[in-house]
Design a protein around this motif. Structure first.
Motif, short mmCIF file in Angstrom:
data_model
loop_
_atom_site.label_atom_id
_atom_site.label_comp_id
_atom_site.label_asym_id
_atom_site.label_seq_id
_atom_site.Cartn_x
_atom_site.Cartn_y
_atom_site.Cartn_z
N LEU A 66 0.85 -1.18 0.00
CA LEU A 66 0.00 0.00 0.00
C LEU A 66 0.89 1.23 0.00
N LEU A 67 0.53 2.18 -0.80
CA LEU A 67 1.28 3.43 -0.84
C LEU A 67 0.92 4.25 0.39
N PRO A 68 1.85 5.10 0.86
CA PRO A 68 1.53 5.95 2.00
C PRO A 68 0.45 6.96 1.63
N GLY A 69 -0.28 7.38 2.62
CA GLY A 69 -1.32 8.36 2.40
C GLY A 69 -2.70 7.76 2.59
N PRO A 70 -3.72 8.53 2.25
CA PRO A 70 -5.09 8.05 2.47
C PRO A 70 -5.37 6.85 1.56
N ARG A 71 -6.20 5.96 2.06
CA ARG A 71 -6.55 4.77 1.30
C ARG A 71 -7.70 5.10 0.35
#
Length: 71
Positions: A64-69
């Protein structure tokens, strides 16, 4: 192997016959491996054929990339 070698004779007397010990250990390990590997040589097993992993086997992770999902 080392005939008429007082240095080798003295080392064997002090430390034991290390090459002979290594040779015996290597032969023992070879015999143990033969026993362990015997099932792989059974009829029906194709040499060189790789087993297909079963689905879900092993460790998997989704990144998962950082930041909001995303929703």
């Amino acid at each position: 192997m080392f005939q008429d070698s007082p240095i080798y004779d003295r080392l064997v007397a002090e430390r034991g016959d290390v090459p002979d010990q290594v040779r015996r250990d290597a032969e023992r390990v070879n015999r143990e491996l033969e026993v362990v590997m015997r099932p792989l040589r059974a009829p029906g097993h194709l040499p060189g054929a790789e087993r297909q992993p079963s689905p879900g086997a092993g460790w998997q992770r989704t990144a998962l990339l950082p930041g909001p999902r995303p929703r």
